[in-house]
Design an enzyme around this catalytic site. Structure first.
Site: not given
Lengths: 317, 317
Positions: B20-21, B212, B245, B254
């Site tokens: 997802r992220d 997170h 990013c 992440n």
């Protein structure tokens, strides 16, 4: 858990090792003038302690063949402390002639690594140190000790903490002013940091350890955190994360000085070093090497340097 | 300094957010079958908690347009917990139909980021959550909360801890089962972790925080260390460090799951996840994305995986 005597220090001394430990593992040979330019950028950012080069055989480490020239190029800058590694008496003579402030005597805590690195036994290395130390008596040059593979050996695996302690005692007996624990191939972990720091505080209480971590497995700054919790106030790092690991293609080398300075700054720990200046030096290092370096804060900027964010993506959580 | 109630946990739950992220910020669009293959590699390594996708507009986030198909592809694997972000009632309906275990409701702690991300005020977001939560009542689906920009905002700078606390109270009132603090653009620091975790323990004691972090400025795992010292036992990470990013070209996204698992393993903290399996999954992720990913332990291997070191360089200290 740290006890009360192991408080996070208010001030930390950062020694820049990029020009030595960083460059010796890089494929690019930097001209002396470029090295001096990078050093001057680091000085402008507030760096005062440099492990600058090694007086080793130019055949063994061509990247450091200009050791004497580099010391000479920086010697005129006031208030710098310049140290250099020396593997033997001949290296010490060259370092002495070049005008360093300190020589760093180095040995591995594991026999196989020491044999492959300097082609002799650990005890032979320790005997050499006595010879070098006698030669330097009265010269005014400081003698420092460094223990490679202090957290593990790429050939032998685990390294017993007592092997590190035994070498540390030799350095203490020699009158060394400092002892660096080298995480040569990135095998340090927080529990090993605790074990080694506490052991050394017992066996060589007069010789507070300096921690020298590599980020080979991504946890270099986690190890710094552990060191800070233990109250360790001396760290070695490399601008940009220059270095790489000769054993693992693509792997990182030393922890990046600017990322560590960013962490220390944010924790309110004084270093005397300016982050923006370090980011500039890190960018210069990347340009000189002609490649992207591992340091992260150099790419993203300080946390409150708010950029042009007009193209923010949407609905990303 | 942590007090006695803030001991390092014996066990940590890792939620994998790479699909997802991670993927939402990657330029490559992975086919659903490749995502499922990566998820199965993670399951083989022992991962059970997945934040798998977002039920957002496929126009806004094309990389996650296959949300329902991906849930369906993994739904047959037993014992997995699959969550998905939903921005609104329509997203919640789609998530419900797809068969997720949990929906994640997300809002930014800073008004500007929330406006740019979901095009409404923070209070409008909170009102939507009540609507969604009422709709899901009796469905058996768990509601989780996530606060973006919880450690700082790329537009506004510092984010007041009370803004985070206010949203946390809304999630607690809503009956959310979990609350994740998102370090959206890598602005978390150890002191901010301490401040936020302690504040939330005061204002929403029934809702222990999940952390997170992003590694945008290189200190992601230093922040995990701080979380561990505070006793936080839930972390979110991304295989390979997938992500990047959107604000900083070349910057990391992440924290990498395998680097975090390596750190936790070495600290003796149980995760139920096998490091070798994670390294395999990390290598698969890099192959699927067609680029080197930031995870370090994936390149270097576990610390005692002694390689072929015949070409050790000499006299390097």
């Amino acid at each position: 858990m740290p006890d009360a005597s192991e408080a996070v220090p208010a001030r930390v001394q950062v020694t820049e090792v990029g020009l030595r430990d960083g460059l010796q593992n890089e494929p690019v040979l930097l001209p002396t003038e470029d090295k001096a330019r990078l050093a001057r950028a680091l000085v402008a950012a507030g760096v005062r302690q440099f492990e600058l080069t090694s007086f080793v055989s130019p055949r063994a480490v061509p990247a450091l063949a200009d050791a004497a020239e580099l010391v000479s190029a920086l010697r005129q800058i006031p208030d710098l402390h310049l140290s250099a590694l020396v593997p033997n008496l001949r290296g010490a003579e060259r370092a002495l002639a070049a005008g360093v402030d300190a020589v760093v005597l180095f040995v591995s805590a594991s026999a196989t690594h020491n044999a492959k690195n300097v082609n002799c036994s650990i005890d032979d290395s320790l005997a050499r140190f006595e010879q070098i130390s006698r030669r330097l008596e009265g010269s005014g040059i400081e003698v420092r000790g460094a223990i490679a593979t202090a957290f593990g050996c790429p050939f032998e695996g685990e390294v017993d903490v007592r092997a590190v302690g035994r070498i540390a005692r030799h350095f203490a007996d020699l009158g060394a002013s400092r002892l660096s624990l080298g995480d040569t191939t990135g095998m340090a972990t927080p529990p090993l940091v605790t074990e080694r720091v506490r052991h050394l505080r017992e066996v060589t209480p007069s010789l507070p350890p300096t921690l020298h971590f590599h980020n080979t497995r991504g946890i270099g700054l986690a190890n710094v955190m552990q060191g800070l919790w233990l109250g360790v106030d001396r760290y070695e790092s490399s601008i940009g994360g220059l270095g790489g690991c000769p054993f693992a293609p693509g792997a990182s080398g030393n922890i990046a000085s600017e990322d560590m300075v960013y962490l220390l700054d944010e924790m309110g720990i004084e270093t005397g070093i300016d982050l923006e200046g370090m980011i500039e030096a890190g960018r210069l290092a990347a340009r000189l090497m002609g490649r992207e370096l591992p340091a992260q804060v150099t790419k993203a900027g300080p946390r409150l340097a708010l950029g042009d964010c007009a193209d923010v993506p949407t609905a990303r959580g």
